[in-house]
Scaffold this motif. Structure first.
Motif, PDB file in Angstrom:
ATOM      1  N   CYS A  31       4.667 -10.819 -10.500  1.00 29.75           N
ATOM      2  CA  CYS A  31       4.559 -10.440  -9.092  1.00 29.75           C
ATOM      3  C   CYS A  31       3.091 -10.594  -8.743  1.00 29.75           C
ATOM      4  O   CYS A  31       2.288 -10.970  -9.593  1.00 29.75           O
ATOM      5  N   LEU A  32       2.724 -10.308  -7.516  1.00 25.88           N
ATOM      6  CA  LEU A  32       1.309 -10.357  -7.179  1.00 25.88           C
ATOM      7  C   LEU A  32       0.538  -9.440  -8.133  1.00 25.88           C
ATOM      8  O   LEU A  32       0.948  -8.309  -8.381  1.00 25.88           O
ATOM      9  N   SER A  33      -0.548  -9.956  -8.650  1.00 25.76           N
ATOM     10  CA  SER A  33      -1.383  -9.136  -9.535  1.00 25.76           C
ATOM     11  C   SER A  33      -2.184  -8.150  -8.687  1.00 25.76           C
ATOM     12  O   SER A  33      -2.326  -8.313  -7.472  1.00 25.76           O
ATOM     13  N   ASN A  34      -2.711  -7.136  -9.337  1.00 26.58           N
ATOM     14  CA  ASN A  34      -3.565  -6.189  -8.620  1.00 26.58           C
ATOM     15  C   ASN A  34      -4.723  -6.917  -7.946  1.00 26.58           C
ATOM     16  O   ASN A  34      -5.082  -6.611  -6.812  1.00 26.58           O
ATOM     17  N   THR A  35      -5.304  -7.884  -8.629  1.00 24.35           N
ATOM     18  CA  THR A  35      -6.417  -8.658  -8.067  1.00 24.35           C
ATOM     19  C   THR A  35      -5.985  -9.386  -6.802  1.00 24.35           C
ATOM     20  O   THR A  35      -6.680  -9.347  -5.786  1.00 24.35           O
ATOM     21  N   GLU A  36      -4.821 -10.030  -6.851  1.00 20.04           N
ATOM     22  CA  GLU A  36      -4.321 -10.745  -5.679  1.00 20.04           C
ATOM     23  C   GLU A  36      -4.020  -9.784  -4.533  1.00 20.04           C
ATOM     24  O   GLU A  36      -4.308 -10.088  -3.375  1.00 20.04           O
ATOM     25  N   GLU A  37      -3.449  -8.640  -4.853  1.00 20.32           N
ATOM     26  CA  GLU A  37      -3.161  -7.641  -3.818  1.00 20.32           C
ATOM     27  C   GLU A  37      -4.448  -7.199  -3.121  1.00 20.32           C
ATOM     28  O   GLU A  37      -4.488  -7.042  -1.901  1.00 20.32           O
ATOM     29  N   LYS A  38      -5.498  -6.998  -3.895  1.00 20.94           N
ATOM     30  CA  LYS A  38      -6.756  -6.487  -3.337  1.00 20.94           C
ATOM     31  C   LYS A  38      -7.544  -7.545  -2.558  1.00 20.94           C
ATOM     32  O   LYS A  38      -8.516  -7.218  -1.893  1.00 20.94           O
ATOM     33  N   LEU A  39      -7.107  -8.798  -2.623  1.00 21.82           N
ATOM     34  CA  LEU A  39      -7.773  -9.845  -1.855  1.00 21.82           C
ATOM     35  C   LEU A  39      -7.437  -9.767  -0.366  1.00 21.82           C
ATOM     36  O   LEU A  39      -8.085 -10.415   0.450  1.00 21.82           O
ATOM     37  N   ASN A  40      -6.418  -8.997  -0.008  1.00 21.52           N
ATOM     38  CA  ASN A  40      -6.115  -8.822   1.418  1.00 21.52           C
ATOM     39  C   ASN A  40      -6.288  -7.351   1.797  1.00 21.52           C
ATOM     40  O   ASN A  40      -6.259  -6.466   0.951  1.00 21.52           O
ATOM     41  N   SER A  41      -6.469  -7.111   3.067  1.00 22.68           N
ATOM     42  CA  SER A  41      -6.772  -5.750   3.516  1.00 22.68           C
ATOM     43  C   SER A  41      -5.614  -4.786   3.268  1.00 22.68           C
ATOM     44  O   SER A  41      -5.834  -3.610   2.995  1.00 22.68           O
ATOM     45  N   PHE A  42      -4.378  -5.265   3.358  1.00 21.85           N
ATOM     46  CA  PHE A  42      -3.242  -4.383   3.108  1.00 21.85           C
ATOM     47  C   PHE A  42      -3.269  -3.858   1.675  1.00 21.85           C
ATOM     48  O   PHE A  42      -3.068  -2.669   1.435  1.00 21.85           O
ATOM     49  N   GLY A  43      -3.503  -4.730   0.712  1.00 20.99           N
ATOM     50  CA  GLY A  43      -3.544  -4.326  -0.688  1.00 20.99           C
ATOM     51  C   GLY A  43      -4.634  -3.309  -0.974  1.00 20.99           C
ATOM     52  O   GLY A  43      -4.455  -2.404  -1.787  1.00 20.99           O
ATOM     53  N   ARG A  44      -5.754  -3.458  -0.294  1.00 15.88           N
ATOM     54  CA  ARG A  44      -6.849  -2.509  -0.511  1.00 15.88           C
ATOM     55  C   ARG A  44      -6.509  -1.128   0.045  1.00 15.88           C
ATOM     56  O   ARG A  44      -7.072  -0.129  -0.377  1.00 15.88           O
ATOM     57  N   ARG A  45      -5.560  -1.052   0.976  1.00 14.64           N
ATOM     58  CA  ARG A  45      -5.162   0.236   1.567  1.00 14.64           C
ATOM     59  C   ARG A  45      -3.884   0.801   0.962  1.00 14.64           C
ATOM     60  O   ARG A  45      -3.501   1.926   1.266  1.00 14.64           O
ATOM     61  N   ALA A  46      -3.229   0.041   0.111  1.00  8.38           N
ATOM     62  CA  ALA A  46      -1.935   0.471  -0.434  1.00  8.38           C
ATOM     63  C   ALA A  46      -2.105   1.676  -1.366  1.00  8.38           C
ATOM     64  O   ALA A  46      -3.050   1.732  -2.149  1.00  8.38           O
ATOM     65  N   PRO A  47      -1.182   2.632  -1.282  1.00 13.68           N
ATOM     66  CA  PRO A  47      -1.266   3.811  -2.155  1.00 13.68           C
ATOM     67  C   PRO A  47      -0.929   3.483  -3.609  1.00 13.68           C
ATOM     68  O   PRO A  47      -1.294   4.232  -4.509  1.00 13.68           O
ATOM     69  N   TRP A  48      -0.226   2.377  -3.851  1.00 12.35           N
ATOM     70  CA  TRP A  48       0.079   1.935  -5.215  1.00 12.35           C
ATOM     71  C   TRP A  48       0.274   0.426  -5.190  1.00 12.35           C
ATOM     72  O   TRP A  48       0.516  -0.160  -4.148  1.00 12.35           O
ATOM     73  N   LEU A  49       0.141  -0.201  -6.351  1.00  7.77           N
ATOM     74  CA  LEU A  49       0.303  -1.646  -6.470  1.00  7.77           C
ATOM     75  C   LEU A  49       1.448  -1.947  -7.435  1.00  7.77           C
ATOM     76  O   LEU A  49       1.649  -1.236  -8.426  1.00  7.77           O
ATOM     77  N   LEU A  50       2.203  -2.999  -7.130  1.00  7.55           N
ATOM     78  CA  LEU A  50       3.406  -3.299  -7.903  1.00  7.55           C
ATOM     79  C   LEU A  50       3.102  -3.583  -9.373  1.00  7.55           C
ATOM     80  O   LEU A  50       3.839  -3.150 -10.253  1.00  7.55           O
ATOM     81  N   GLU A  51       2.020  -4.295  -9.670  1.00  9.99           N
ATOM     82  CA  GLU A  51       1.686  -4.559 -11.084  1.00  9.99           C
ATOM     83  C   GLU A  51       1.581  -3.238 -11.841  1.00  9.99           C
ATOM     84  O   GLU A  51       2.123  -3.099 -12.939  1.00  9.99           O
ATOM     85  N   ASP A  52       0.895  -2.265 -11.258  1.00 13.67           N
ATOM     86  CA  ASP A  52       0.768  -0.959 -11.915  1.00 13.67           C
ATOM     87  C   ASP A  52       2.122  -0.297 -12.101  1.00 13.67           C
ATOM     88  O   ASP A  52       2.414   0.245 -13.174  1.00 13.67           O
ATOM     89  N   ARG A  53       2.968  -0.324 -11.078  1.00 13.86           N
ATOM     90  CA  ARG A  53       4.281   0.304 -11.162  1.00 13.86           C
ATOM     91  C   ARG A  53       5.159  -0.364 -12.216  1.00 13.86           C
ATOM     92  O   ARG A  53       5.894   0.299 -12.937  1.00 13.86           O
ATOM     93  N   LEU A  54       5.098  -1.683 -12.287  1.00 18.53           N
ATOM     94  CA  LEU A  54       5.894  -2.382 -13.304  1.00 18.53           C
ATOM     95  C   LEU A  54       5.450  -1.978 -14.707  1.00 18.53           C
ATOM     96  O   LEU A  54       6.270  -1.683 -15.569  1.00 18.53           O
ATOM     97  N   ARG A  55       4.141  -1.957 -14.930  1.00 25.40           N
ATOM     98  CA  ARG A  55       3.622  -1.556 -16.248  1.00 25.40           C
ATOM     99  C   ARG A  55       4.025  -0.119 -16.571  1.00 25.40           C
ATOM    100  O   ARG A  55       4.453   0.176 -17.678  1.00 25.40           O
ATOM    101  N   GLU A  56       3.885   0.775 -15.592  1.00 26.42           N
ATOM    102  CA  GLU A  56       4.267   2.180 -15.796  1.00 26.42           C
ATOM    103  C   GLU A  56       5.755   2.310 -16.093  1.00 26.42           C
ATOM    104  O   GLU A  56       6.167   3.202 -16.824  1.00 26.42           O
ATOM    105  N   GLY A  57       6.557   1.429 -15.520  1.00 25.76           N
ATOM    106  CA  GLY A  57       7.994   1.476 -15.708  1.00 25.76           C
ATOM    107  C   GLY A  57       8.476   0.816 -16.983  1.00 25.76           C
ATOM    108  O   GLY A  57       9.663   0.799 -17.277  1.00 25.76           O
ATOM    109  N   GLY A  58       7.563   0.241 -17.750  1.00 21.67           N
ATOM    110  CA  GLY A  58       7.932  -0.337 -19.034  1.00 21.67           C
ATOM    111  C   GLY A  58       8.080  -1.843 -19.049  1.00 21.67           C
ATOM    112  O   GLY A  58       8.505  -2.408 -20.054  1.00 21.67           O
ATOM    113  N   ALA A  59       7.727  -2.512 -17.971  1.00 18.60           N
ATOM    114  CA  ALA A  59       7.842  -3.972 -17.931  1.00 18.60           C
ATOM    115  C   ALA A  59       6.737  -4.628 -18.745  1.00 18.60           C
ATOM    116  O   ALA A  59       5.647  -4.088 -18.888  1.00 18.60           O
ATOM    117  N   ASP A  60       7.049  -5.806 -19.256  1.00 10.02           N
ATOM    118  CA  ASP A  60       6.054  -6.636 -19.915  1.00 10.02           C
ATOM    119  C   ASP A  60       5.473  -7.533 -18.827  1.00 10.02           C
ATOM    120  O   ASP A  60       6.002  -8.594 -18.529  1.00 10.02           O
TER     121      ASP A  60
END
Length: 106
Positions: A31-60
């Protein structure tokens, strides 16, 4: 409160198609990496990022070496692309694999 209300496991039912990254038991996700998310203003304001959630949920979760480049991974019957630049490559892979499957099916 649990920050990850779901866990990825091999026994989790897998509805298809799934684009949220939270509903299939595959071990490898893109999915979009944290770095890619933070390249746009929406990602910098997001309360959480999908890469982090996937890792927390046990995804490789594995990402491309460089942000914004196409990156596609297939894990069993789950096809994921890292970012919008991956859409053409992902579509071509899906068509190729479906074509092979159709040829093998009597």
């Amino acid at each position: 409160m649990d920050t990850v209300p779901w866990r990825i496991s091999r026994s989790t039912p897998s509805p298809a198609p799934c684009s949220a990254g939270c509903c299939a038991p595959a071990s490898r996700w893109r999915c979009l990496s944290n770095t890619e998310e933070k390249l746009n203003s929406f990602g910098r304001r997001a309360p959480w990022l999908l890469e982090d959630r996937l890792r927390e949920g046990g995804a490789d979760y594995v990402k491309a070496r460089l942000p914004l480049f196409p990156f596609v991974v297939v894990d069993r019957n789950l096809y994921t692309g890292q970012n919008p630049a991956s859409s053409e490559r992902l579509a071509k892979r899906l068509v190729a694999d479906l074509t092979k499957t159709a040829r093998r099916t009597p």
